[in-house]
Design a protein around this motif. Structure first.
Motif, PDB file in Angstrom:
ATOM      1  N   PRO A  29       0.815  -1.224   0.000  1.00  9.42           N
ATOM      2  CA  PRO A  29       0.000   0.000   0.000  1.00  9.42           C
ATOM      3  C   PRO A  29       0.849   1.274   0.000  1.00  9.42           C
ATOM      4  CG  PRO A  29      -0.953  -1.591   1.505  1.00  9.42           C
ATOM      5  CD  PRO A  29       0.375  -2.163   1.046  1.00  9.42           C
ATOM      6  N   GLU A  30       1.899   1.284   0.801  1.00 17.00           N
ATOM      7  CA  GLU A  30       2.755   2.465   0.893  1.00 17.00           C
ATOM      8  C   GLU A  30       3.486   2.717  -0.429  1.00 17.00           C
ATOM      9  OE1 GLU A  30       6.698   3.658   3.451  1.00 17.00           O
ATOM     10  OE2 GLU A  30       5.210   2.362   4.377  1.00 17.00           O
ATOM     11  N   ASP A  31       4.102   1.670  -0.979  1.00 18.02           N
ATOM     12  CA  ASP A  31       4.840   1.818  -2.235  1.00 18.02           C
ATOM     13  C   ASP A  31       3.923   2.168  -3.393  1.00 18.02           C
ATOM     14  OD1 ASP A  31       7.195   1.263  -0.921  1.00 18.02           O
ATOM     15  OD2 ASP A  31       7.288  -0.836  -1.569  1.00 18.02           O
ATOM     16  N   ALA A  32       2.726   1.576  -3.409  1.00 18.43           N
ATOM     17  CA  ALA A  32       1.776   1.860  -4.478  1.00 18.43           C
ATOM     18  C   ALA A  32       1.399   3.341  -4.481  1.00 18.43           C
ATOM     19  CB  ALA A  32       0.533   0.998  -4.321  1.00 18.43           C
ATOM     20  N   LEU A  33       1.106   3.873  -3.312  1.00 17.98           N
ATOM     21  CA  LEU A  33       0.712   5.276  -3.209  1.00 17.98           C
ATOM     22  C   LEU A  33       1.842   6.199  -3.647  1.00 17.98           C
ATOM     23  CD1 LEU A  33      -1.303   7.467  -2.370  1.00 17.98           C
ATOM     24  CD2 LEU A  33      -0.433   7.231  -0.013  1.00 17.98           C
ATOM     25  N   VAL A  34       3.039   5.967  -3.147  1.00 18.42           N
ATOM     26  CA  VAL A  34       4.173   6.835  -3.485  1.00 18.42           C
ATOM     27  C   VAL A  34       4.523   6.720  -4.965  1.00 18.42           C
ATOM     28  CG1 VAL A  34       6.625   7.277  -3.055  1.00 18.42           C
ATOM     29  CG2 VAL A  34       5.071   6.882  -1.138  1.00 18.42           C
ATOM     30  N   ALA A  73      -5.888   2.055   5.428  1.00 17.04           N
ATOM     31  CA  ALA A  73      -6.386   0.822   6.033  1.00 17.04           C
ATOM     32  C   ALA A  73      -5.242  -0.048   6.550  1.00 17.04           C
ATOM     33  CB  ALA A  73      -7.228   0.038   5.027  1.00 17.04           C
ATOM     34  N   ALA A  74      -4.095   0.048   5.892  1.00 18.83           N
ATOM     35  CA  ALA A  74      -2.918  -0.718   6.322  1.00 18.83           C
ATOM     36  C   ALA A  74      -2.174  -0.014   7.457  1.00 18.83           C
ATOM     37  CB  ALA A  74      -1.979  -0.946   5.144  1.00 18.83           C
ATOM     38  N   GLY A  75      -2.638   1.183   7.816  1.00 21.49           N
ATOM     39  CA  GLY A  75      -1.987   1.931   8.890  1.00 21.49           C
ATOM     40  C   GLY A  75      -0.707   2.632   8.468  1.00 21.49           C
ATOM     41  N   ASN A  93       4.554   5.753   8.236  1.00 24.09           N
ATOM     42  CA  ASN A  93       5.777   4.970   8.356  1.00 24.09           C
ATOM     43  C   ASN A  93       6.614   5.234   7.115  1.00 24.09           C
ATOM     44  OD1 ASN A  93       7.755   3.165   8.978  1.00 24.09           O
ATOM     45  ND2 ASN A  93       6.585   1.343   8.447  1.00 24.09           N
ATOM     46  N   PRO A  94       7.225   6.441   7.019  1.00 26.04           N
ATOM     47  CA  PRO A  94       7.840   6.872   5.783  1.00 26.04           C
ATOM     48  C   PRO A  94       9.256   6.370   5.529  1.00 26.04           C
ATOM     49  CG  PRO A  94       8.000   8.617   7.386  1.00 26.04           C
ATOM     50  CD  PRO A  94       7.249   7.476   8.039  1.00 26.04           C
ATOM     51  N   ALA A 154     -10.099   9.541  -8.218  1.00 34.37           N
ATOM     52  CA  ALA A 154     -10.657   8.440  -7.425  1.00 34.37           C
ATOM     53  C   ALA A 154      -9.677   7.273  -7.338  1.00 34.37           C
ATOM     54  CB  ALA A 154     -11.979   7.979  -8.024  1.00 34.37           C
ATOM     55  N   ALA A 155      -8.918   7.033  -8.418  1.00 33.55           N
ATOM     56  CA  ALA A 155      -7.917   5.949  -8.402  1.00 33.55           C
ATOM     57  C   ALA A 155      -6.838   6.255  -7.368  1.00 33.55           C
ATOM     58  CB  ALA A 155      -7.310   5.771  -9.787  1.00 33.55           C
ATOM     59  N   GLY A 156      -6.403   7.505  -7.313  1.00 37.88           N
ATOM     60  CA  GLY A 156      -5.426   7.902  -6.300  1.00 37.88           C
ATOM     61  C   GLY A 156      -6.002   7.804  -4.902  1.00 37.88           C
ATOM     62  N   ALA A 157      -7.273   8.188  -4.771  1.00 41.72           N
ATOM     63  CA  ALA A 157      -7.931   8.100  -3.458  1.00 41.72           C
ATOM     64  C   ALA A 157      -8.020   6.649  -2.990  1.00 41.72           C
ATOM     65  CB  ALA A 157      -9.319   8.741  -3.526  1.00 41.72           C
ATOM     66  N   ARG A 158      -8.263   5.719  -3.923  1.00 40.06           N
ATOM     67  CA  ARG A 158      -8.299   4.292  -3.551  1.00 40.06           C
ATOM     68  C   ARG A 158      -6.947   3.837  -3.009  1.00 40.06           C
ATOM     69  NH1 ARG A 158     -10.725   3.531  -8.311  1.00 40.06           N
ATOM     70  NH2 ARG A 158      -8.919   2.473  -9.195  1.00 40.06           N
ATOM     71  N   LEU A 159      -5.869   4.284  -3.659  1.00 40.85           N
ATOM     72  CA  LEU A 159      -4.533   3.922  -3.170  1.00 40.85           C
ATOM     73  C   LEU A 159      -4.305   4.494  -1.776  1.00 40.85           C
ATOM     74  CD1 LEU A 159      -2.349   4.388  -6.384  1.00 40.85           C
ATOM     75  CD2 LEU A 159      -3.185   2.240  -5.393  1.00 40.85           C
ATOM     76  N   LEU A 160      -4.756   5.724  -1.570  1.00 42.26           N
ATOM     77  CA  LEU A 160      -4.622   6.357  -0.256  1.00 42.26           C
ATOM     78  C   LEU A 160      -5.436   5.593   0.785  1.00 42.26           C
ATOM     79  CD1 LEU A 160      -3.717   8.663   1.618  1.00 42.26           C
ATOM     80  CD2 LEU A 160      -5.731   9.937   0.817  1.00 42.26           C
ATOM     81  N   THR A 161      -6.678   5.267   0.455  1.00 42.16           N
ATOM     82  CA  THR A 161      -7.536   4.529   1.386  1.00 42.16           C
ATOM     83  C   THR A 161      -6.912   3.183   1.748  1.00 42.16           C
ATOM     84  OG1 THR A 161      -9.491   5.633   0.518  1.00 42.16           O
ATOM     85  CG2 THR A 161      -9.852   3.564   1.700  1.00 42.16           C
ATOM     86  N   ARG A 162      -6.328   2.531   0.757  1.00 45.16           N
ATOM     87  CA  ARG A 162      -5.663   1.240   1.000  1.00 45.16           C
ATOM     88  C   ARG A 162      -4.491   1.418   1.973  1.00 45.16           C
ATOM     89  NH1 ARG A 162      -1.649  -1.391  -2.771  1.00 45.16           N
ATOM     90  NH2 ARG A 162      -1.526  -3.560  -2.113  1.00 45.16           N
ATOM     91  N   ALA A 163      -3.705   2.485   1.772  1.00 46.91           N
ATOM     92  CA  ALA A 163      -2.580   2.747   2.676  1.00 46.91           C
ATOM     93  C   ALA A 163      -3.087   3.123   4.067  1.00 46.91           C
ATOM     94  CB  ALA A 163      -1.686   3.846   2.105  1.00 46.91           C
TER      95      ALA A 163
END
Length: 195
Positions: A78-83, A134-136, A181-182, A123-132
């Motif tokens: 989730p973190e890598d996908a968002l970044v 949810a993973a904390g 957790n950067p 919305a696609a970016g927001a989904r990645l953010l939401t996933r990250a």
């Protein structure tokens, strides 16, 4: 559309993309036609207005960024996908100078030909953010609109010659501010010297 007409249209879009990356979204249609080695009438036959040319060029890019978000979602943490997606967005918005103004307007204007593609991409970016989230691994007080605004701000900075060398560093600062957790986002680059 006939194959030769499709080829000519694709050539005009490629030339327009290069012209916009060099001169911004206000580049003259006459200049695009000249670069494509066609008459202005030929360009206008394919794209009767500047807006239609920009819509054709940008909608494809928005759809590609949306698809990239889906790829990252299934292939990365989730973190890598968002970044990674944010980096792709920033690279694209800095390539097409002045596009963030058009994107912001299209998101607000439901009548814009770019509205649906812009909203879908955000919305696609927001989904990645939401996933990250949810993973904390991402702050919960940030949303898709905030991500869009941050990318737009970084794109604006990249278009300011004195600040351009700082954009990569500032991207890391922004990514580190979004993530809880950067550790994996810092590239280890030394910040460029101040002006």
């Amino acid at each position: 559309m006939r194959a030769d007409a499709r080829k000519n249209r694709d050539h005009l879009l490629a030339v327009a993309g290069t012209a916009i990356s060099e001169q911004g979204v206000d580049v003259s249609l006459r200049d695009i036609a000249r670069r494509a080695d066609v008459g202005l009438a030929t360009l206008l036959r394919h794209f009767p207005t500047r807006e239609e040319l920009l819509v054709a060029l940008l909608r494809t890019s928005f759809d590609e960024l949306t698809a990239r978000a889906g790829e990252f979602e299934t292939s990365s943490s989730p973190e890598d996908a968002l970044v990674s997606w944010l980096r792709d967005c920033l690279a694209w918005t800095t390539e097409f100078r002045g596009v963030t103004v058009l994107m912001a307007a299209a998101i607000e204007d439901t009548e814009s030909a770019l509205h649906a593609s812009c909203v879908t991409m955000r919305a696609a970016g927001a989904r990645l953010l939401t996933r990250a989230q949810a993973a904390g691994t991402a702050r919960t007080d940030v949303d898709g609109t905030d991500l869009f605004a941050l990318v737009a701000a970084l794109a604006w900075l990249s278009d300011q010659p004195p600040l351009t060398p700082r954009v990569d560093h500032l991207f890391d600062v922004v990514a580190n501010a979004i993530l809880t957790n950067p550790a994996g986002t810092d590239t280890g680059r030394t910040p460029p010297p101040g002006p």
